[in-house]
Design an enzyme around this catalytic site. Structure first.
Site, PDB file in Angstrom:
ATOM      1  N   HIS A 194       0.418 -11.613   1.982  1.00 44.68           N
ATOM      2  CA  HIS A 194      -0.664 -10.888   1.303  1.00 44.68           C
ATOM      3  C   HIS A 194      -1.464 -11.789   0.341  1.00 44.68           C
ATOM      4  O   HIS A 194      -2.690 -11.788   0.374  1.00 44.68           O
ATOM      5  CB  HIS A 194      -0.070  -9.685   0.564  1.00 44.68           C
ATOM      6  CG  HIS A 194      -1.038  -8.583   0.318  1.00 44.68           C
ATOM      7  ND1 HIS A 194      -0.662  -7.264   0.312  1.00 44.68           N
ATOM      8  CD2 HIS A 194      -2.363  -8.575   0.051  1.00 44.68           C
ATOM      9  CE1 HIS A 194      -1.724  -6.503   0.074  1.00 44.68           C
ATOM     10  NE2 HIS A 194      -2.761  -7.285  -0.091  1.00 44.68           N
ATOM     11  N   TYR A 201       0.839  -1.205   0.000  1.00 45.10           N
ATOM     12  CA  TYR A 201       0.000   0.000   0.000  1.00 45.10           C
ATOM     13  C   TYR A 201       0.873   1.255   0.000  1.00 45.10           C
ATOM     14  O   TYR A 201       0.372   2.360  -0.196  1.00 45.10           O
ATOM     15  CB  TYR A 201      -0.929   0.048   1.218  1.00 45.10           C
ATOM     16  CG  TYR A 201      -1.946  -1.071   1.324  1.00 45.10           C
ATOM     17  CD1 TYR A 201      -2.200  -1.918   0.255  1.00 45.10           C
ATOM     18  CD2 TYR A 201      -2.656  -1.278   2.506  1.00 45.10           C
ATOM     19  CE1 TYR A 201      -3.127  -2.950   0.362  1.00 45.10           C
ATOM     20  CE2 TYR A 201      -3.589  -2.292   2.618  1.00 45.10           C
ATOM     21  CZ  TYR A 201      -3.809  -3.124   1.548  1.00 45.10           C
ATOM     22  OH  TYR A 201      -4.735  -4.132   1.672  1.00 45.10           O
TER      23      TYR A 201
HETATM   24  N1  LIG Z   1      -5.849  -8.552   1.681  1.00 47.47           N
HETATM   25  C1  LIG Z   1      -6.249  -8.113   0.504  1.00 47.47           C
HETATM   26  O1  LIG Z   1      -5.932  -8.690  -0.542  1.00 47.47           O
HETATM   27  C2  LIG Z   1      -7.088  -6.880   0.443  1.00 47.47           C
HETATM   28  C3  LIG Z   1      -7.246  -6.114   1.572  1.00 47.47           C
HETATM   29  N2  LIG Z   1      -8.031  -4.986   1.570  1.00 47.47           N
HETATM   30  C4  LIG Z   1      -8.193  -4.257   2.847  1.00 47.47           C
HETATM   31  O2  LIG Z   1      -9.578  -4.124   3.148  1.00 47.47           O
HETATM   32  C5  LIG Z   1      -9.874  -2.739   3.336  1.00 47.47           C
HETATM   33  C6  LIG Z   1     -11.311  -2.411   2.995  1.00 47.47           C
HETATM   34  O3  LIG Z   1     -11.637  -2.778   1.682  1.00 47.47           O
HETATM   35  P1  LIG Z   1     -12.050  -1.735   0.548  1.00 47.47           P
HETATM   36  O4  LIG Z   1     -11.795  -2.400  -0.747  1.00 47.47           O
HETATM   37  O5  LIG Z   1     -11.407  -0.447   0.834  1.00 47.47           O
HETATM   38  O6  LIG Z   1     -13.611  -1.632   0.635  1.00 47.47           O
HETATM   39  P2  LIG Z   1     -14.780  -1.385   1.704  1.00 47.47           P
HETATM   40  O7  LIG Z   1     -15.733  -2.498   1.489  1.00 47.47           O
HETATM   41  O8  LIG Z   1     -14.242  -1.105   3.039  1.00 47.47           O
HETATM   42  O9  LIG Z   1     -15.479  -0.110   1.090  1.00 47.47           O
HETATM   43  C7  LIG Z   1     -14.857   1.120   1.072  1.00 47.47           C
HETATM   44  C8  LIG Z   1     -15.760   2.066   0.277  1.00 47.47           C
HETATM   45  O10 LIG Z   1     -17.042   2.140   0.900  1.00 47.47           O
HETATM   46  C9  LIG Z   1     -17.371   3.509   1.177  1.00 47.47           C
HETATM   47  N3  LIG Z   1     -18.012   3.468   2.503  1.00 47.47           N
HETATM   48  C10 LIG Z   1     -17.430   3.274   3.699  1.00 47.47           C
HETATM   49  N4  LIG Z   1     -18.341   3.247   4.689  1.00 47.47           N
HETATM   50  C11 LIG Z   1     -19.543   3.423   4.092  1.00 47.47           C
HETATM   51  C12 LIG Z   1     -20.863   3.483   4.571  1.00 47.47           C
HETATM   52  N5  LIG Z   1     -21.135   3.337   5.865  1.00 47.47           N
HETATM   53  N6  LIG Z   1     -21.853   3.665   3.673  1.00 47.47           N
HETATM   54  C13 LIG Z   1     -21.591   3.813   2.360  1.00 47.47           C
HETATM   55  N7  LIG Z   1     -20.342   3.775   1.839  1.00 47.47           N
HETATM   56  C14 LIG Z   1     -19.339   3.579   2.699  1.00 47.47           C
HETATM   57  C15 LIG Z   1     -16.070   4.251   1.173  1.00 47.47           C
HETATM   58  O11 LIG Z   1     -16.265   5.554   0.674  1.00 47.47           O
HETATM   59  P3  LIG Z   1     -15.848   6.841   1.577  1.00 47.47           P
HETATM   60  O12 LIG Z   1     -14.382   6.727   1.779  1.00 47.47           O
HETATM   61  O13 LIG Z   1     -16.251   7.993   0.732  1.00 47.47           O
HETATM   62  O14 LIG Z   1     -16.643   6.709   2.849  1.00 47.47           O
HETATM   63  C16 LIG Z   1     -15.203   3.447   0.205  1.00 47.47           C
HETATM   64  O15 LIG Z   1     -15.387   3.890  -1.115  1.00 47.47           O
HETATM   65  C17 LIG Z   1      -8.821  -2.040   2.470  1.00 47.47           C
HETATM   66  O16 LIG Z   1      -8.721  -0.684   2.781  1.00 47.47           O
HETATM   67  C18 LIG Z   1      -7.598  -2.851   2.801  1.00 47.47           C
HETATM   68  O17 LIG Z   1      -7.099  -2.489   4.067  1.00 47.47           O
HETATM   69  C19 LIG Z   1      -8.700  -4.613   0.425  1.00 47.47           C
HETATM   70  C20 LIG Z   1      -8.539  -5.328  -0.755  1.00 47.47           C
HETATM   71  C21 LIG Z   1      -7.723  -6.516  -0.836  1.00 47.47           C
HETATM   72  O1  LIG Z   2      -5.651  -3.974  -1.674  1.00 43.82           O
HETATM   73  C1  LIG Z   2      -5.085  -5.068  -1.540  1.00 43.82           C
HETATM   74  O2  LIG Z   2      -4.789  -5.556  -0.433  1.00 43.82           O
HETATM   75  C2  LIG Z   2      -4.748  -5.862  -2.725  1.00 43.82           C
HETATM   76  O3  LIG Z   2      -4.379  -6.996  -2.635  1.00 43.82           O
HETATM   77  C3  LIG Z   2      -4.814  -5.172  -4.036  1.00 43.82           C
HETATM   78  O4  LIG Z   2      -4.273  -5.964  -5.010  1.00 43.82           O
HETATM   79  C4  LIG Z   2      -6.177  -4.846  -4.464  1.00 43.82           C
HETATM   80  O5  LIG Z   2      -6.888  -6.007  -4.529  1.00 43.82           O
HETATM   81  C5  LIG Z   2      -6.078  -4.096  -5.753  1.00 43.82           C
HETATM   82  O6  LIG Z   2      -6.033  -2.907  -5.692  1.00 43.82           O
HETATM   83  C6  LIG Z   2      -6.002  -4.798  -7.027  1.00 43.82           C
HETATM   84  O7  LIG Z   2      -5.935  -3.882  -8.085  1.00 43.82           O
END
Ligand SMILES: NC(=O)C1=CN([C@@H]2O[C@H](COP(=O)(O)OP(=O)(O)OC[C@H]3O[C@@H](n4cnc5c(N)ncnc54)[C@H](OP(=O)(O)O)[C@@H]3O)[C@@H](O)[C@H]2O)C=CC1
Ligand SMILES: O=C(O)C(=O)[C@@H](O)[C@H](O)C(=O)CO
Length: 283
Positions: free
Chosen positions: A108, A50
């Site tokens: 990851h 990140y």
């Molecule tokens: N291990 C892995 O491979 C991965 C890990 N992750 C982790 O998981 C975390 C969360 O996943 P992410 O993909 O960000 O998605 P989320 O499911 O947490 O959704 C985030 C989105 O939802 C919006 N949002 C947040 N709260 C609300 C609400 N109460 N009502 C409506 N909209 C809302 C936010 O907008 P706004 O900011 O405008 O509120 C943002 O656009 C990541 O930040 C990361 O830390 C993510 C992807 C892959």
């Molecule tokens: O956000 C994470 O933790 C990921 O593993 C990313 O790869 C995420 O899924 C992404 O942004 C892929 O384009």
């Protein structure tokens, strides 16, 4: 606000909800994290990839909270799965954040075609022995990958962080984790950051009706459902008000029937990310 805790096999207590930081970085990221900590988040999910461990470290410093009140989790990238590289990457992660230890460190992605995740796992286990991390886990691991870790090292992760939301609730993987004493964390717990994909999930009639019934919003219903499944969600919001709302899920309960109704929305192929850990290789 009192957040309940979830206890890992090794006794480490985690808050039952954490804060995702996928794209939270730089000065605006710092403002987002200041607000999150101020709102009461104590578990923060970051990753080497990140490129924001520095921002997380800065937010910790600015918070003036004692280090032991925060639980910081990071992740090892695929390009550093080789044993020596993995140990160095964990050290680098610590330097970037200005920390002496991480509370959690996860692999990851398994990247099964490269086939180096057992070596990476051995490095995480040793990093724990060296005191660089307190607990170790994985992300995006399927049962076959977890079985291989156990067969080759005798040790299973404390955590498996996976994609999980109402249309993709991963019943089999959750069951595997539960039966093996592994806590499931949910990434994209609200359906992810792509509004076109996540909004329809939050607007499903069942979710909206429950929101009306409990005087909550759709996000809170989804996070509460994940909590009642025994899953630890990691929602991200850049908005301080939504951050607070996402924590405000511990003063009501869905019935067992309602939990099951949301589970019945599951479609086995409804990943919002299209990232299947069998084929998705991330470096
Ligand atoms: N291990 C892995 O491979 C991965 C890990 N992750 C982790 O998981 C975390 C969360 O996943 P992410 O993909 O960000 O998605 P989320 O499911 O947490 O959704 C985030 C989105 O939802 C919006 N949002 C947040 N709260 C609300 C609400 N109460 N009502 C409506 N909209 C809302 C936010 O907008 P706004 O900011 O405008 O509120 C943002 O656009 C990541 O930040 C990361 O830390 C993510 C992807 C892959
Ligand atoms: O956000 C994470 O933790 C990921 O593993 C990313 O790869 C995420 O899924 C992404 O942004 C892929 O384009």
């Amino acid at each position: 606000m009192q957040i309940p805790s979830i206890t890992l096999r090794n006794g480490l207590e985690l808050p039952a909800i954490g804060f995702g930081t996928g794209d939270v970085k730089g000065a605006s990221g710092l403002t987002t994290l200041d607000a999150a900590i101020n709102n009461g988040y104590r578990l923060i999910d970051t990753a080497y990839n990140y490129e924001n461990e520095g921002t997380v470290g800065q937010a910790i410093k600015r918070s003036s909270l004692p280090r032991e009140e925060l639980l910081i989790s990071s992740k090892l990238p695929g390009r550093h799965h080789k044993y020596k590289n993995a140990i160095t990457a964990i050290q680098e992660s610590l330097y970037r954040a200005g920390l002496d230890y991480y509370d959690l460190y996860l692999i990851h992605w398994p990247n099964p075609m490269r086939g180096e995740y057992v070596e990476a796992w051995q490095a995480l286990l040793d990093a724990k022995r060296f005191g660089l991390v307190r607990s170790v886990g994985v992300s995006n691991f399927l049962p076959e990958h977890l079985d291989k870790l156990q067969a080759e090292t005798g040790e299973l992760p404390e955590i498996n962080q996976i994609e999980l939301h109402p249309l993709f609730s991963q019943p089999e993987l959750r069951q595997y984790d539960r039966e093996h004493g592994i806590i499931t964390e949910a990434w994209s717990p609200l359906g992810g950051h792509d509004l076109e994909l996540s909004q329809p999930i939050r607007e499903l009639p069942l979710i909206k009706n429950l929101a009306d019934k409990y005087h909550k919003n759709s996000g809170q219903i989804i996070l509460r459902w994940e909590h009642q499944l025994g899953v630890l969600p990691l929602p991200l919001s850049h908005n301080a008000k939504r951050q607070a709302q996402n924590l405000d899920i511990f003063d009501f309960s869905l019935t067992d029937e309602e939990v099951n109704e949301i589970c019945a929305l599951d479609k086995a192929d409804a990943r919002v990310s299209e990232q299947n850990p069998l084929t998705n290789e991330e470096l």
